[in-house]
Write a protein that holds these residues in place. Sequence first.
Motif, mmCIF file in Angstrom:
data_model
loop_
_atom_site.group_PDB
_atom_site.id
_atom_site.type_symbol
_atom_site.label_atom_id
_atom_site.label_comp_id
_atom_site.label_asym_id
_atom_site.label_seq_id
_atom_site.Cartn_x
_atom_site.Cartn_y
_atom_site.Cartn_z
ATOM 1 N N THR A 1 -59.594 87.394 -47.253
ATOM 2 C CA THR A 1 -60.947 86.887 -47.484
ATOM 3 C C THR A 1 -61.953 88.036 -47.497
ATOM 4 O OG1 THR A 1 -60.352 84.820 -46.370
ATOM 5 C CG2 THR A 1 -62.697 85.280 -46.657
ATOM 6 N N VAL A 2 -61.827 88.943 -46.520
ATOM 7 C CA VAL A 2 -62.735 90.092 -46.458
ATOM 8 C C VAL A 2 -62.527 91.007 -47.659
ATOM 9 C CG1 VAL A 2 -63.299 92.166 -45.133
ATOM 10 C CG2 VAL A 2 -62.941 89.998 -43.953
ATOM 11 N N ALA A 3 -61.279 91.187 -48.081
ATOM 12 C CA ALA A 3 -61.002 92.029 -49.250
ATOM 13 C C ALA A 3 -61.644 91.451 -50.503
ATOM 14 C CB ALA A 3 -59.491 92.164 -49.443
ATOM 15 N N ALA A 4 -61.530 90.130 -50.688
ATOM 16 C CA ALA A 4 -62.149 89.494 -51.859
ATOM 17 C C ALA A 4 -63.658 89.677 -51.828
ATOM 18 C CB ALA A 4 -61.788 88.010 -51.882
ATOM 19 N N LEU A 5 -64.245 89.535 -50.647
ATOM 20 C CA LEU A 5 -65.695 89.710 -50.523
ATOM 21 C C LEU A 5 -66.087 91.148 -50.843
ATOM 22 C CD1 LEU A 5 -68.371 88.361 -49.653
ATOM 23 C CD2 LEU A 5 -67.860 89.100 -47.314
ATOM 24 N N GLY A 6 -65.308 92.107 -50.323
ATOM 25 C CA GLY A 6 -65.620 93.515 -50.576
ATOM 26 C C GLY A 6 -65.462 93.895 -52.033
ATOM 27 N N VAL A 7 -64.382 93.423 -52.660
ATOM 28 C CA VAL A 7 -64.158 93.729 -54.072
ATOM 29 C C VAL A 7 -65.272 93.136 -54.921
ATOM 30 C CG1 VAL A 7 -62.658 93.255 -56.055
ATOM 31 C CG2 VAL A 7 -61.671 94.002 -53.867
ATOM 32 N N GLY A 8 -65.677 91.920 -54.581
ATOM 33 C CA GLY A 8 -66.763 91.294 -55.332
ATOM 34 C C GLY A 8 -68.047 92.082 -55.226
ATOM 35 N N ALA A 9 -68.375 92.542 -54.027
ATOM 36 C CA ALA A 9 -69.609 93.314 -53.839
ATOM 37 C C ALA A 9 -69.546 94.637 -54.590
ATOM 38 C CB ALA A 9 -69.823 93.558 -52.335
ATOM 39 N N LEU A 10 -68.403 95.312 -54.542
ATOM 40 C CA LEU A 10 -68.258 96.590 -55.244
ATOM 41 C C LEU A 10 -68.326 96.402 -56.758
ATOM 42 C CD1 LEU A 10 -65.437 98.255 -53.109
ATOM 43 C CD2 LEU A 10 -67.850 98.928 -53.214
ATOM 44 N N ALA A 11 -67.683 95.340 -57.242
ATOM 45 C CA ALA A 11 -67.702 95.081 -58.690
ATOM 46 C C ALA A 11 -69.106 94.771 -59.170
ATOM 47 C CB ALA A 11 -66.755 93.927 -59.017
ATOM 48 N N LEU A 12 -69.830 94.024 -58.366
ATOM 49 C CA LEU A 12 -71.217 93.696 -58.736
ATOM 50 C C LEU A 12 -72.066 94.956 -58.764
ATOM 51 C CD1 LEU A 12 -72.888 91.163 -59.404
ATOM 52 C CD2 LEU A 12 -73.535 91.072 -56.995
ATOM 53 N N ALA A 13 -71.866 95.814 -57.756
ATOM 54 C CA ALA A 13 -72.641 97.061 -57.709
ATOM 55 C C ALA A 13 -72.289 97.985 -58.873
ATOM 56 C CB ALA A 13 -72.382 97.776 -56.386
ATOM 57 N N ALA A 14 -71.038 97.886 -59.360
ATOM 58 C CA ALA A 14 -70.601 98.742 -60.471
ATOM 59 C C ALA A 14 -70.944 98.151 -61.831
ATOM 60 C CB ALA A 14 -69.094 98.976 -60.377
ATOM 61 N N GLY A 15 -71.640 97.020 -61.842
ATOM 62 C CA GLY A 15 -72.023 96.400 -63.098
ATOM 63 C C GLY A 15 -70.890 95.720 -63.814
ATOM 64 N N ARG A 16 -69.962 95.149 -63.059
ATOM 65 C CA ARG A 16 -68.824 94.437 -63.658
ATOM 66 C C ARG A 16 -68.869 92.985 -63.195
ATOM 67 N NH1 ARG A 16 -63.489 97.967 -62.806
ATOM 68 N NH2 ARG A 16 -62.731 96.339 -64.233
ATOM 69 N N PRO A 17 -69.738 92.198 -63.810
ATOM 70 C CA PRO A 17 -69.952 90.826 -63.351
ATOM 71 C C PRO A 17 -68.717 89.936 -63.453
ATOM 72 C CG PRO A 17 -71.042 91.209 -65.462
ATOM 73 C CD PRO A 17 -70.602 92.541 -64.955
ATOM 74 N N ARG A 18 -67.876 90.163 -64.478
ATOM 75 C CA ARG A 18 -66.694 89.307 -64.607
ATOM 76 C C ARG A 18 -65.739 89.531 -63.435
ATOM 77 N NH1 ARG A 18 -63.675 88.981 -70.271
ATOM 78 N NH2 ARG A 18 -65.766 88.143 -70.715
ATOM 79 N N ALA A 19 -65.477 90.787 -63.078
ATOM 80 C CA ALA A 19 -64.607 91.090 -61.937
ATOM 81 C C ALA A 19 -65.233 90.574 -60.644
ATOM 82 C CB ALA A 19 -64.355 92.590 -61.837
ATOM 83 N N ALA A 20 -66.560 90.707 -60.557
ATOM 84 C CA ALA A 20 -67.252 90.207 -59.371
ATOM 85 C C ALA A 20 -67.105 88.692 -59.265
ATOM 86 C CB ALA A 20 -68.727 90.598 -59.412
ATOM 87 N N GLY A 21 -67.169 88.019 -60.411
ATOM 88 C CA GLY A 21 -67.023 86.564 -60.415
ATOM 89 C C GLY A 21 -65.642 86.120 -59.975
ATOM 90 N N VAL A 22 -64.619 86.837 -60.443
ATOM 91 C CA VAL A 22 -63.241 86.501 -60.053
ATOM 92 C C VAL A 22 -63.054 86.702 -58.556
ATOM 93 C CG1 VAL A 22 -60.816 87.162 -60.302
ATOM 94 C CG2 VAL A 22 -62.281 86.999 -62.326
ATOM 95 N N GLY B 1 -65.387 86.783 -56.301
ATOM 96 C CA GLY B 1 -66.223 85.809 -55.595
ATOM 97 C C GLY B 1 -65.570 84.442 -55.545
ATOM 98 N N ALA B 2 -64.921 84.053 -56.634
ATOM 99 C CA ALA B 2 -64.231 82.762 -56.656
ATOM 100 C C ALA B 2 -63.064 82.765 -55.663
ATOM 101 C CB ALA B 2 -63.729 82.467 -58.071
ATOM 102 N N ALA B 3 -62.366 83.912 -55.568
ATOM 103 C CA ALA B 3 -61.266 84.005 -54.607
ATOM 104 C C ALA B 3 -61.795 83.882 -53.178
ATOM 105 C CB ALA B 3 -60.529 85.332 -54.779
ATOM 106 N N TRP B 4 -62.924 84.570 -52.900
ATOM 107 C CA TRP B 4 -63.531 84.472 -51.559
ATOM 108 C C TRP B 4 -63.944 83.026 -51.264
ATOM 109 C CZ3 TRP B 4 -68.538 82.835 -50.530
ATOM 110 C CH2 TRP B 4 -68.912 82.890 -49.181
ATOM 111 N N ALA B 5 -64.580 82.365 -52.229
ATOM 112 C CA ALA B 5 -65.039 80.992 -52.025
ATOM 113 C C ALA B 5 -63.861 80.055 -51.796
ATOM 114 C CB ALA B 5 -65.865 80.534 -53.227
ATOM 115 N N GLY B 6 -62.786 80.268 -52.559
ATOM 116 C CA GLY B 6 -61.614 79.402 -52.386
ATOM 117 C C GLY B 6 -60.971 79.571 -51.021
#
Length: 361
Positions: A283-304, A306-311
């Motif tokens: 769960t923490v890994a999904a949250l971290g990856v989402g935050a890093l992807a968002l910061a890197a300007g990769r919204p699609r990866a961030a969305g994936v 984020g969906a994993a974290w939410a699930g």
Amino acid sequence: MNTAVASSERPSTAGSAPARSREHAHSPAQASLQVSVVMPTHKRTDLLDRCLGALLAQVFDKHAYEIVVVDDAPGDDRDGSPARTLVESVARQAAAVGGPAVRYVPNTGPAHGPAAARNRGWQAARAPIVAFTDDDTQPEPQWLAHGVAAMAPGVDAAWGHVWMPIPAVPTDYERDAKGLEGAEFVTANCFVRRAALARVGGFDERFRLAWREDSDLHFSLLSAGCTVVPAPAARVLHPVRPAPWGVSISQQKKAQYDALLARKHPALYKQRIPGTPWRYYATVAALGVGALALAAGRPRAAGVAGAAWAGLTAEFAARRLRGTSKAPAHVAEMIVTSAAIPPLSVFWRLAGALKFKVPFA
């Protein structure tokens, strides 16, 4: 007639415990003592009063046991502390009817917490067997009789049964607390020979919270070759205390002591303690990856991510709600805390690994 004494005793050090035993060896009252009940308390005089009532009602020779109350409230060794006032009052009442000795011991040492308080208690104890319980329990009338009976020759320690009744439809906190009933060795209900406590050095006072200090003592006894047995007939009632909304968030701080226990007893920890909470790490890994992807300007990866974290978070909340209360406040609590628990738990586990210098996940 045995008299009750409410004294403010300065605790001995672990090294002086044998000397204290020799000091009392020639006292007739001391010779009749079979067991000392040690109970730490911390600013809960209502619960303390209830537990003392249950201890005074034990179906056991009143000359054969004493009650040692250790006040763990910092600074409460002075005259007029609520716990001291209560214990002295109870001691006088017990003395008037020939009850057991009741003694007040302040924890004046630098270390506080349940481990340190119990050390002050068993070091002050005068009997060869020490029975441990907590101020929020209610030992059944035959508790001492059954516990002492389990301490047959060759037995160094025994643990009794902790009974925690909960509602038919409990909260997640209540259901989690009830897990104490299945614990193998807990200091809410155990009996240990004073000589065995001295052999292993008592409780490790680095355990500052009520978590894993009892497992540490258990593992230390086993590692020292002590014989530890169950005493299921020695029962204490342990009502589940009311808890504030979101209590599971603050409880995550206890996870740091898993690292200390794992460092001290790696083999026993692996055998007897539940494994690494990989769902939390995922769960923490999904949250971290989402935050890093968002910061890197990769919204699609961030969305994936984020969906994993939410699930994962939704599945955790649903699992905690299964079989528990569906009251709106409880449902809201499960949603909020299920999001907070994984990162907090991982943080405190890693903090413990760094603090106690042990590779630990």
